[in-house]
Design a protein around this motif. Structure first.
Motif, PDB file in Angstrom:
ATOM      1  N   ARG A   1     -31.720 -19.285  89.513  1.00 20.67           N
ATOM      2  CA  ARG A   1     -33.137 -19.104  89.805  1.00 20.67           C
ATOM      3  C   ARG A   1     -33.421 -19.891  91.071  1.00 20.67           C
ATOM      4  NH1 ARG A   1     -36.922 -22.402  89.022  1.00 20.67           N
ATOM      5  NH2 ARG A   1     -39.101 -21.804  88.831  1.00 20.67           N
ATOM      6  N   PHE A   2     -33.539 -19.172  92.177  1.00 20.14           N
ATOM      7  CA  PHE A   2     -33.823 -19.858  93.437  1.00 20.14           C
ATOM      8  C   PHE A   2     -35.272 -20.304  93.469  1.00 20.14           C
ATOM      9  CE2 PHE A   2     -30.077 -17.391  94.367  1.00 20.14           C
ATOM     10  CZ  PHE A   2     -29.311 -18.293  95.089  1.00 20.14           C
ATOM     11  N   SER A   3     -36.145 -19.467  92.918  1.00 18.74           N
ATOM     12  CA  SER A   3     -37.554 -19.805  92.753  1.00 18.74           C
ATOM     13  C   SER A   3     -38.075 -18.845  91.717  1.00 18.74           C
ATOM     14  CB  SER A   3     -38.309 -19.651  94.064  1.00 18.74           C
ATOM     15  OG  SER A   3     -38.464 -18.281  94.356  1.00 18.74           O
ATOM     16  N   ASN A   4     -39.347 -18.977  91.367  1.00 20.77           N
ATOM     17  CA  ASN A   4     -39.942 -18.019  90.454  1.00 20.77           C
ATOM     18  C   ASN A   4     -39.854 -16.617  91.012  1.00 20.77           C
ATOM     19  OD1 ASN A   4     -40.712 -19.211  88.164  1.00 20.77           O
ATOM     20  ND2 ASN A   4     -42.796 -19.704  88.824  1.00 20.77           N
ATOM     21  N   ARG A   5     -39.697 -16.538  92.338  1.00 25.02           N
ATOM     22  CA  ARG A   5     -39.777 -15.253  93.005  1.00 25.02           C
ATOM     23  C   ARG A   5     -38.431 -14.614  93.296  1.00 25.02           C
ATOM     24  NH1 ARG A   5     -45.002 -15.035  95.771  1.00 25.02           N
ATOM     25  NH2 ARG A   5     -46.230 -16.294  94.374  1.00 25.02           N
ATOM     26  N   PHE A   6     -37.390 -15.383  93.274  1.00 21.58           N
ATOM     27  CA  PHE A   6     -36.095 -14.805  93.583  1.00 21.58           C
ATOM     28  C   PHE A   6     -35.042 -15.326  92.610  1.00 21.58           C
ATOM     29  CE2 PHE A   6     -32.046 -14.773  96.029  1.00 21.58           C
ATOM     30  CZ  PHE A   6     -31.913 -13.406  96.067  1.00 21.58           C
ATOM     31  N   LYS A   7     -34.454 -14.385  91.873  1.00 23.88           N
ATOM     32  CA  LYS A   7     -33.423 -14.742  90.909  1.00 23.88           C
ATOM     33  C   LYS A   7     -32.236 -13.828  91.121  1.00 23.88           C
ATOM     34  CE  LYS A   7     -37.089 -15.937  87.849  1.00 23.88           C
ATOM     35  NZ  LYS A   7     -38.119 -15.237  87.087  1.00 23.88           N
ATOM     36  N   LEU A   8     -31.057 -14.414  90.999  1.00 23.84           N
ATOM     37  CA  LEU A   8     -29.843 -13.638  91.212  1.00 23.84           C
ATOM     38  C   LEU A   8     -28.941 -13.814  90.003  1.00 23.84           C
ATOM     39  CD1 LEU A   8     -28.223 -12.010  93.409  1.00 23.84           C
ATOM     40  CD2 LEU A   8     -27.126 -14.183  93.953  1.00 23.84           C
ATOM     41  N   SER A   9     -28.404 -12.712  89.493  1.00 30.41           N
ATOM     42  CA  SER A   9     -27.434 -12.860  88.419  1.00 30.41           C
ATOM     43  C   SER A   9     -26.213 -12.018  88.741  1.00 30.41           C
ATOM     44  CB  SER A   9     -28.033 -12.470  87.079  1.00 30.41           C
ATOM     45  OG  SER A   9     -28.347 -11.110  87.063  1.00 30.41           O
ATOM     46  N   PHE A  10     -25.070 -12.495  88.294  1.00 33.51           N
ATOM     47  CA  PHE A  10     -23.843 -11.731  88.490  1.00 33.51           C
ATOM     48  C   PHE A  10     -22.862 -12.101  87.398  1.00 33.51           C
ATOM     49  CE2 PHE A  10     -23.947 -15.463  91.162  1.00 33.51           C
ATOM     50  CZ  PHE A  10     -22.754 -16.107  90.863  1.00 33.51           C
ATOM     51  N   GLY A  11     -21.922 -11.204  87.167  1.00 36.09           N
ATOM     52  CA  GLY A  11     -20.985 -11.484  86.093  1.00 36.09           C
ATOM     53  C   GLY A  11     -19.873 -10.470  86.043  1.00 36.09           C
ATOM     54  N   ALA A  12     -19.009 -10.658  85.051  1.00 32.33           N
ATOM     55  CA  ALA A  12     -17.874  -9.769  84.881  1.00 32.33           C
ATOM     56  C   ALA A  12     -17.640  -9.567  83.396  1.00 32.33           C
ATOM     57  CB  ALA A  12     -16.633 -10.360  85.536  1.00 32.33           C
ATOM     58  N   GLU A  13     -17.061  -8.423  83.062  1.00 34.55           N
ATOM     59  CA  GLU A  13     -16.770  -8.178  81.663  1.00 34.55           C
ATOM     60  C   GLU A  13     -15.498  -7.363  81.511  1.00 34.55           C
ATOM     61  OE1 GLU A  13     -20.068  -6.187  79.874  1.00 34.55           O
ATOM     62  OE2 GLU A  13     -20.260  -4.761  81.501  1.00 34.55           O
ATOM     63  N   GLN A  14     -14.902  -7.513  80.348  1.00 29.72           N
ATOM     64  CA  GLN A  14     -13.658  -6.820  80.046  1.00 29.72           C
ATOM     65  C   GLN A  14     -13.802  -6.147  78.685  1.00 29.72           C
ATOM     66  OE1 GLN A  14     -10.631  -6.743  81.857  1.00 29.72           O
ATOM     67  NE2 GLN A  14      -9.894  -5.321  80.293  1.00 29.72           N
ATOM     68  N   PHE A  15     -13.458  -4.862  78.638  1.00 29.98           N
ATOM     69  CA  PHE A  15     -13.435  -4.143  77.361  1.00 29.98           C
ATOM     70  C   PHE A  15     -11.988  -3.839  77.002  1.00 29.98           C
ATOM     71  CE2 PHE A  15     -17.644  -3.206  78.992  1.00 29.98           C
ATOM     72  CZ  PHE A  15     -18.424  -3.344  77.863  1.00 29.98           C
ATOM     73  N   ILE A  16     -11.660  -4.063  75.738  1.00 32.16           N
ATOM     74  CA  ILE A  16     -10.309  -3.780  75.267  1.00 32.16           C
ATOM     75  C   ILE A  16     -10.440  -2.870  74.051  1.00 32.16           C
ATOM     76  CG2 ILE A  16      -8.177  -4.797  74.355  1.00 32.16           C
ATOM     77  CD1 ILE A  16      -9.239  -7.465  75.702  1.00 32.16           C
ATOM     78  N   GLY A  17      -9.746  -1.758  74.070  1.00 31.55           N
ATOM     79  CA  GLY A  17      -9.840  -0.841  72.948  1.00 31.55           C
ATOM     80  C   GLY A  17      -8.465  -0.372  72.526  1.00 31.55           C
ATOM     81  N   ASP A  18      -8.234  -0.317  71.226  1.00 29.38           N
ATOM     82  CA  ASP A  18      -6.942   0.124  70.703  1.00 29.38           C
ATOM     83  C   ASP A  18      -7.218   1.006  69.494  1.00 29.38           C
ATOM     84  OD1 ASP A  18      -4.406   0.479  69.791  1.00 29.38           O
ATOM     85  OD2 ASP A  18      -4.068  -1.622  69.216  1.00 29.38           O
ATOM     86  N   PHE A  19      -6.965   2.293  69.637  1.00 31.52           N
ATOM     87  CA  PHE A  19      -7.261   3.240  68.570  1.00 31.52           C
ATOM     88  C   PHE A  19      -5.981   3.926  68.106  1.00 31.52           C
ATOM     89  CE2 PHE A  19      -8.276   7.575  67.197  1.00 31.52           C
ATOM     90  CZ  PHE A  19      -9.185   7.317  66.185  1.00 31.52           C
ATOM     91  N   LYS A  20      -5.811   3.995  66.770  1.00 29.75           N
ATOM     92  CA  LYS A  20      -4.643   4.667  66.194  1.00 29.75           C
ATOM     93  C   LYS A  20      -5.096   5.530  65.046  1.00 29.75           C
ATOM     94  CE  LYS A  20      -0.898   1.441  67.154  1.00 29.75           C
ATOM     95  NZ  LYS A  20      -1.782   0.475  67.860  1.00 29.75           N
ATOM     96  N   GLU A  21      -4.518   6.722  64.974  1.00 31.22           N
ATOM     97  CA  GLU A  21      -4.904   7.605  63.875  1.00 31.22           C
ATOM     98  C   GLU A  21      -3.682   8.338  63.359  1.00 31.22           C
ATOM     99  OE1 GLU A  21      -8.784   9.848  63.611  1.00 31.22           O
ATOM    100  OE2 GLU A  21      -7.450  11.444  64.281  1.00 31.22           O
ATOM    101  N   GLU A  22      -3.654   8.513  62.054  1.00 31.91           N
ATOM    102  CA  GLU A  22      -2.568   9.279  61.459  1.00 31.91           C
ATOM    103  C   GLU A  22      -3.161  10.290  60.497  1.00 31.91           C
ATOM    104  OE1 GLU A  22       0.523   7.037  59.619  1.00 31.91           O
ATOM    105  OE2 GLU A  22       1.679   8.843  59.143  1.00 31.91           O
ATOM    106  N   ALA A  23      -2.829  11.562  60.740  1.00 32.96           N
ATOM    107  CA  ALA A  23      -3.309  12.617  59.855  1.00 32.96           C
ATOM    108  C   ALA A  23      -2.110  13.160  59.084  1.00 32.96           C
ATOM    109  CB  ALA A  23      -3.967  13.716  60.670  1.00 32.96           C
ATOM    110  N   THR A  24      -2.261  13.298  57.756  1.00 23.43           N
ATOM    111  CA  THR A  24      -1.159  13.861  56.964  1.00 23.43           C
ATOM    112  C   THR A  24      -1.671  15.047  56.154  1.00 23.43           C
ATOM    113  OG1 THR A  24      -1.592  11.979  55.532  1.00 23.43           O
ATOM    114  CG2 THR A  24       0.518  11.999  56.641  1.00 23.43           C
ATOM    115  N   ASP A  25      -0.871  16.072  56.113  1.00 24.63           N
ATOM    116  CA  ASP A  25      -1.246  17.279  55.404  1.00 24.63           C
ATOM    117  C   ASP A  25       0.039  17.976  54.991  1.00 24.63           C
ATOM    118  OD1 ASP A  25      -3.891  19.346  55.461  1.00 24.63           O
ATOM    119  OD2 ASP A  25      -1.920  20.285  55.251  1.00 24.63           O
ATOM    120  N   ASN A  26      -0.003  18.621  53.819  1.00 23.21           N
ATOM    121  CA  ASN A  26       1.198  19.304  53.340  1.00 23.21           C
ATOM    122  C   ASN A  26       1.678  20.368  54.318  1.00 23.21           C
ATOM    123  OD1 ASN A  26       1.228  17.740  51.088  1.00 23.21           O
ATOM    124  ND2 ASN A  26       0.018  19.205  49.873  1.00 23.21           N
TER     125      ASN A  26
END
Lengths: 206, 717
Positions: B383-408
């Motif tokens: 917060r530089f002042s009430n009038r000027f604010k700066l935000s910045f950041g970084a993020e990481q998403f991790i996804g691991d999906f597994k599926e097994e379908a069984t049918d005669n």
């Protein structure tokens, strides 16, 4: 030796003059307040608070002026500005005096002011806070007449809302009157207000 | 003698000092004088209040360089450090405090609710006392404009977008499975209990660069920072039992909440259109732990949910129906820290993790899947002042999906993918004055699985045209990776893209609010495939596109009638898209042209009752009739529903609650399912997709036990 005496007397004199300035300033602020010059009084309390440092009382009174002022103001912007300002003053006060029952009572009144001003918006979030603050204050000072009186006032309001008999809290008022009599502040300008509200609150007991 | 002289000299120097007069005038930026401002030298008693014409004058015995402070309500405090001799005939123009109530707000696209912010359209009580919401946190948002009534689904459909285009965040971190597992055409509910949350931001478009991977909407939930008191909540409802408890000690607090839901007794009493083999049963537990540090707050949220049901789903192509069973286990953890780093820097950081396990049975096929997902995020704000604010950041998403379908018939088939992506964002908010503000942001995302890097700009601007009204504009580009159902078979697609253009008008005056928002949204690179559902071996491409345009109106009035509050939402939506297996651009089934919600709440003081009614209307929804040549060319009848609820406060801590949905029993149809093959007359037969029951009743008793006997669970209903 003489020099020491001179230096010592010099110090005593300066501390004495600063004490005198404090008393004069506070006296002047109360006088302004008494003459309905609320904002000027609050300004002076703020100045004293800033100059004194380490003293919670000027901030406490500055907050009180703003809180009381909102009870007969309609303008939403003004109310919110005053309450934010009052909260800032109380935060200052709290840094100089921790676990202070009087500040908690004032903060309870501040939260009450929010509920009075906009119940739908603040009722749910601030009512619990009011209750908690009064209870904490009473734990710290079981014989504080303001805590007892204003807590009873708050509870009577709630009882009336819920269609219950507010008279259940009348013995609390009697207790408050008793403690008002016993109250004898040792610090100058220590809070001793509230006695004049007894009659208004006792209306509920008739 | 000498010493006496010294003493006298001392006194004279102490007491007789040159007095300097400090004077000037305090005004608003426009030059209007400000009376009552506080002017003083920092650290001294010397000061004054400005008079009616803004002027001030006081004397001081201070010398040399001092700091002059000028403060007044609703204005930024002004500081001047200079030699006291120069502090004469000062002209001080105070700048308006842009955080005060009368300032412009950057609100295009956004509704805030349940907190005490200036823009709040729903109070905390509203979120939970809205009839028809039935305690579902999401329900109340479906009465806001920009959402479509899709009663058979229960999720949020925002501005022509399907439900997958809306993401949910808790304390700034992604919630991967915000809704309970359910079957086709049986509405779902949010997994979270309302009482763990305070403010909410619901964005129907043009949201901050901090959020990505959503084409239409983000719903931002915040858990309570500090519970007010220790208490125990008990709920006895016709469909389940709940218990909650909050403890506070030193700088810590812990809230736990558990709920058991079993629809069996209810469904035995009230006939259902669905043939349940094992009625819906679920157990959910949640806990929030908070620890207050000197300069920050740590919060840990954990939720565990177990759902189990089995039913026969009616199907036009399968005479005996389709046997569908599901067991779902969902674990969600969310840890966040927000703290001051000093010098007006704020750090917000945290991580969320979800494990979702499904055991699904469709006739003879068994599907087992396991989805692990995590989100790590760090954000800095200066917060530089009430009038000027700066935000910045970084993020990481991790996804691991597994599926097994069984049918005669085909044995066992495995699929899965790892979906990892990294993003960085930065945003600046600038208040030029109390009337004009803007926010500009940029977000860059790199997705490893699909191997793309995209940069999306976001901007919004707001201007106050009068003391009670303002206009604002927003623009943004949004990218979202294709859904799990597609990614498990194909990972060479592009991200889907949308662009939002929003124009907002807001009028707020003494308990009355009017909000009108017009928007245009374009869609590009939507996923297409050549089978009814995404399958292994379907041909996929990213050539779909579409648009949505519309007008959202919201009117709320709390003041005109005593003890009565109401709001009205109307949405006009014009949308067409070519996606999935559509042969051409068409309006999808979930998008009704007109949506209307009327919500009213009356507090009957004598009866200690809150009576609430919600009326929902939606014009006919498109459906596809293979007996005609036009794709999605027909429309269902209109949707109507009147929901009522009554909360009776037996005492301050005991509440009796009754709620009925669709009181008038409108016969609603959401869609039609047609046979795959025509009958002997050459016609395709159909069946209507309707609610599982016309009405839903809830009777509940809520009891709060706390020391102060003030609190109740009205906020949970």
């Amino acid at each position: 030796m003489k020099t020491i005496i001179i230096i010592l007397s010099f110090f005593t004199i300066t501390t004495a003059t600063s004490q005198a300035a404090y008393e004069k300033g506070m006296g002047k602020a109360f006088e302004l307040w008494g003459n309905q010059k609320n904002d000027e009084a609050a300004n002076l309390f703020e100045r004293i608070g800033k100059a004194e440092k380490e003293n919670w009382l000027p901030y406490y009174y500055a907050a009180q002026i703003h809180i009381v002022k909102t009870f007969n103001t309609k303008d939403a912007e003004e109310i919110e500005s005053r309450l934010v300002k009052a909260q800032n003053y109380l935060n200052e006060a709290k840094t100089f005096s921790k676990d202070n029952a009087e500040i908690m009572i004032m903060e309870a009144m501040l939260n009450t002011a929010y509920v009075v001003y906009d119940g739908a918006k603040y009722g749910m979030t601030h009512s619990g806070k009011v209750e908690e603050l009064y209870q904490k204050a009473k734990t710290l000072e079981p014989e504080n007449p303001r805590a007892i009186l204003y807590h009873a006032d708050w509870q009577m309001g709630a009882a009336k809302f819920w269609g219950k008999d507010p008279k259940a809290f009348c013995p609390e008022i009697e207790k408050a009157i008793l403690y008002f009599e016993k109250e004898s502040p040792t610090t100058p300008f220590y809070p001793d207000w509230g006695k004049d509200q007894v009659a208004r609150i006792q209306q509920n007991c008739k | 003698m000498k010493s006496l002289l010294t003493t006298i000299l001392f006194f004279t120097t102490v007491f007789i000092q040159a007095q300097i007069t400090i004077s000037g005038v305090v005004t608003e930026p426009s030059g209007v004088p400000i009376p009552g401002a506080n002017i003083y030298l920092e650290g001294t008693y010397d000061g004054a209040s400005s008079t009616d014409d803004g002027t001030f004058s006081f004397t001081t015995s201070e010398t040399g360089e001092q700091t002059l402070v000028v403060s007044f309500l609703s204005f930024d405090t002004y500081l001047l450090t200079a030699s006291v001799t120069e502090m004469k005939n000062l002209k001080i123009a105070l700048k308006e405090d842009v955080n005060s109530l009368g300032s412009v707000i950057l609100n295009a696209g956004t509704f805030s609710a349940g907190d005490n912010s200036k823009t709040s359209v729903l109070t905390p009580l509203d979120i939970v006392t809205t009839a028809g919401a039935a305690g579902d946190y999401i329900g109340a948002f479906q009465t806001l404009p920009g959402t479509s009534t899709v009663a058979e689904d229960g999720r949020l459909f925002v501005r022509g977008g399907d439900a997958n285009e809306a993401n949910v965040y808790i304390d700034g971190l992604r919630v991967f499975q915000p809704f309970s597992a359910t079957a086709n055409n049986i509405p779902t509910r949010g997994r979270f209990s309302p009482f763990l949350f305070k403010g909410t931001n619901f964005s129907t478009g043009g949201y901050s660069a901090e959020y990505g991977d959503a084409l239409s909407s983000v719903l931002l939930l915040n858990t309570i920072d500090e519970p007010e008191q220790e208490k125990t909540d008990l709920s006895f409802i016709s469909v389940g039992l709940g218990v909650g408890n909050t403890q506070k000690w030193k700088k810590n607090s812990l809230s736990i909440n558990a709920f058991y839901l079993n629809l069996k007794p209810y469904q035995e009493l009230i006939s259902q259109r669905v043939d349940w083999i094992k009625p819906f049963e679920s157990f959910s537990g949640e806990a929030v732990y908070r620890h207050q540090f000197n300069n920050g707050l740590f919060k840990l949220y954990g939720g565990l949910n177990y759902t189990d049901f089995e039913l026969i789903q009616e199907d036009i192509n399968v005479a005996e129906g389709i046997n569908f069973g599901l067991k779902n286990r969902n674990l969600y953890l969310n840890a966040s820290y927000k703290g001051d780093l000093g010098n007006d820097w704020t750090l917000t950081t945290g991580a969320s993790f979800a494990n979702d396990h499904n055991d699904i049975k469709i006739i003879e096929t068994n599907v087992d899947n396991d989805d692990n997902a995590a989100h790590l995020k760090v954000k800095l704000r200066k917060r530089f002042s009430n009038r000027f604010k700066l935000s910045f950041g970084a993020e990481q998403f991790i996804g691991d999906f597994k599926e097994e379908a069984t049918d005669n018939s085909f044995g066992s088939f495995q699929s899965g993918f790892n979906n990892n992506s990294t993003a960085a964002f930065s945003e600046a908010s600038i208040f030029f004055n109390k009337k004009l503000a803007m926010q500009v942001g940029i977000r860059a995302t790199h997705n490893v699985l699909l191997d793309f890097t995209k940069v999306s700009p976001r901007a919004s601007l707001a201007y106050k045209i009068a003391s009670t009204s303002q206009i604002s504009l927003a623009y943004g580009d949004f990218y979202q990776a294709p859904q799990q159902e597609v990614l498990k078979y194909n990972n060479s697609l592009d991200p889907e893209k949308s662009s939002h253009y929003i124009l907002n008008y807001l009028y707020q005056n003494n308990g009355r609010t009017l909000r009108a928002e017009g928007y245009y949204k374009s869609y590009d690179r939507l996923v297409k495939f050549d089978t009814e559902r995404p399958e292994f071996g379907s041909a996929y491409n990213s050539n779909g596109d579409g648009y949505a345009a519309g007008l959202d109106l919201y009117w709320r009035d709390n003041k005109s009638i005593k003890n009565f509050e109401y709001w009205a939402s109307y949405s006009y939506l014009d949308t067409k898209r070519n996606y999935r297996n559509y042969p051409e651009r068409a309006t999808p089934n979930f998008a009704a042209k007109h949506n209307l919600s009327l919500v009213g709440k009356y507090w009957a003081q004598d009866w200690k009752s809150l009576i609430s009614a919600t009326y929902n209307f939606a014009s006919g929804r498109p459906y596809n009739d293979p007996n005609t040549n036009t794709f999605l060319g027909k429309k269902t009848r209109t949707f109507n529903s009147l929901n009522m609820s009554w909360a009776y406060l037996i005492s301050q801590q005991k509440i009796l609650f009754v709620s009925v949905s669709n009181v008038l029993g409108f016969d609603n149809v959401f869609n039609y399912q047609y046979a795959n093959t025509p009958n002997v007359n050459g016609n395709f037969a159909r069946r209507a997709i309707r609610p599982t029951a016309d009405r839903f009743f809830i009777v509940g008793f809520f009891w709060t036990i706390s020391d102060n006997k003030k609190d109740n669970q009205l906020d949970n209903l």
